[in-house]
Write an enzyme that holds these catalytic residues in place. Structure first.
Site, short mmCIF file in Angstrom:
data_model
loop_
_atom_site.label_atom_id
_atom_site.label_comp_id
_atom_site.label_asym_id
_atom_site.label_seq_id
_atom_site.Cartn_x
_atom_site.Cartn_y
_atom_site.Cartn_z
N CYS A 48 -17.69 6.87 2.13
CA CYS A 48 -17.48 7.86 1.07
C CYS A 48 -18.66 7.89 0.09
CB CYS A 48 -16.18 7.55 0.31
SG CYS A 48 -15.81 8.75 -1.00
N GLN A 233 6.58 4.09 -0.26
CA GLN A 233 5.52 3.33 0.38
C GLN A 233 4.31 4.24 0.58
OE1 GLN A 233 5.43 0.14 0.76
NE2 GLN A 233 7.58 -0.30 0.29
N GLU A 278 19.87 -1.72 -7.16
CA GLU A 278 18.62 -1.21 -7.73
C GLU A 278 18.83 -0.91 -9.21
OE1 GLU A 278 15.22 0.34 -8.92
OE2 GLU A 278 15.40 -0.59 -6.93
N ASP A 324 12.90 -6.65 -1.96
CA ASP A 324 11.59 -6.02 -2.09
C ASP A 324 11.32 -5.79 -3.58
OD1 ASP A 324 9.26 -4.59 -1.88
OD2 ASP A 324 10.13 -2.84 -0.90
N CYS A 350 4.51 -7.06 -2.68
CA CYS A 350 3.22 -6.41 -2.92
C CYS A 350 2.31 -7.30 -3.76
CB CYS A 350 3.42 -5.06 -3.61
SG CYS A 350 4.29 -5.16 -5.20
#
Length: 392
Positions: A48, A233, A278, A324, A350
């Site tokens: 790039c 995601q 959640e 997660d 993550c």
């Protein structure tokens, strides 16, 4: 004395065996005494034109082999810091131009619009004219979006773009001008360029300006309502790798739990009956609606697992638990899991550092870390993800 670069540190610098750092160096490069980098066999020409000024990528100078090694080293190093080891599988790397979700910045000055990622450690915006990480559909909308923002944007904004089932979801965090001409311009732009929804958040929450059809995202074969700016995601390939690893980890369970479930990326891909928790109200209501419409056996609960984690007794009701969590990890929930008897835990992370901290708690509680699957869906970035299996 010249030295070889032997690894890449967490922030992307090349490092020699005796600890000298060099920016934009790859393993196998040579670092001269006056700190010049002589490219080696794993140093590729960045594709790039905007690299390294654009903060969207930090590692375009690494070939795939050294980028995969970087991801593996991030995870193994974090585990080693906690006194742990585990079998690490070969990383799953998302191809170039597959990012279906991105947060960009835009600014209008003197009638000109700059639109793109910020420079590293700076608020300056790189006005991207090409991008090797965004999907072609997301990149294609940037040019017409510049024209709209030149007329409509007041000052600076943060733009959230996501590919959804109906096209592109666009959330503008900033102020737009008012008036009939602006409203007509938004309608024309959205109709012509595959925009599924355009919403504006000027500080008090998203206001939808365009949504001809209810926006959804298909997860586990279920069309789930997609609230503006929701987490997804980053790539389809990365999502598929994480889902496959979790399904392998839990096996053919009859009753399982998905903690920090979000919109249901993992919950809707699990077999049998699933309890999903959640803290995000919009996300859990979207999951509940999508699962109910599809007739899926998912019980969704609005629950803050940091303040009110599942107790060890509650965990014992499940044959497997999936979690997660966000980057901070899940210390409170993991402490309860470590005291439970649940036989299988699938952990998606993550952040290798918070994962390793939580893994140490689980292992002290009697769990075995069976394997780790590294996932590189933020291609050419220092961001490392993983899925792991724990068992008793």
């Amino acid at each position: 004395m010249s030295e070889l670069i032997v690894r890449v540190a967490a922030r992307g610098d090349g490092v020699t065996a005796d600890g000298r750092h060099a920016a934009f160096a790859a393993p196998g490069d040579t670092l001269t005494p006056d700190n010049l980098v002589i490219p080696g066999p794993h140093h590729q020409t960045p594709p790039c034109r905007h690299f390294p000024l654009c903060g969207g990528c930090q590692l375009q100078h690494l070939d795939d082999a050294s980028y995969a090694d970087f991801l593996t080293d991030r995870i193994s190093g974090a585990l080693a810091a906690q006194g742990l080891t585990a079998p690490l599988r070969p990383p799953s790397l998302s191809p170039e131009r597959t990012r279906r979700r991105a947060a960009l910045h835009a600014e209008v000055k003197g009638g000109a619009v700059r639109l793109g990622f910020s420079e590293p450690a700076s608020h300056a915006i790189v006005d991207v004219q090409e991008c090797w990480i965004l999907t072609p559909a997301l990149f294609a909308v940037l040019a017409p979006l510049r024209k709209l923002l030149a007329r409509a944007l007041k000052g600076r904004a943060r733009l959230h773009l996501t590919e959804v089932d109906q096209g592109i979801d666009l959330l503008i965090e900033g102020k737009l001008a008012e008036g009939l001409a602006i409203a007509e311009g938004i309608t024309a732009f959205c109709g012509a360029h595959g925009i599924a929804r355009l919403a504006v958040d000027d500080g008090i929450g998203p206001e939808t300006r365009w949504e001809p059809e209810a926006v959804t995202i298909t997860l586990g074969g279920v069309a789930v309502p997609f609230p503006s700016g929701s987490f997804l995601q980053a790539t389809r390939e990365g999502e598929a790798s994480l889902v496959a690893a979790v399904r392998e980890a839990v096996g053919a369970v009859r009753v399982s739990a998905d903690l920090f479930a979000g919109l249901g990326t993992l919950a809707l891909s699990l077999p049998g009956k699933v309890y999903a928790a959640e803290a995000g109200r919009d996300a859990i209501f979207a999951l509940k609606a999508g699962a109910a419409q599809a007739g899926r056996a998912v019980f969704a609960e609005h629950r803050d697992l940091f303040r009110r984690p599942l107790t060890s007794a509650e965990c014992d009701r499940f044959e497997a638990i999936v979690l997660d969590p966000p980057r901070a990890g899940a210390r409170e929930q993991v402490t309860q899991l470590a005291a439970s008897k649940v036989p299988v835990i699938a952990y998606v992370s993550c952040n290798p550092s918070s994962f390793a901290r939580d893994a140490e708690i689980l292992c002290k509680g009697g769990c075995t870390l069976d394997w780790v699957q590294p996932v590189g869906q933020f291609r050419w970035s220092t961001h490392a993800e993983l899925a792991a299996r724990f068992s008793r």
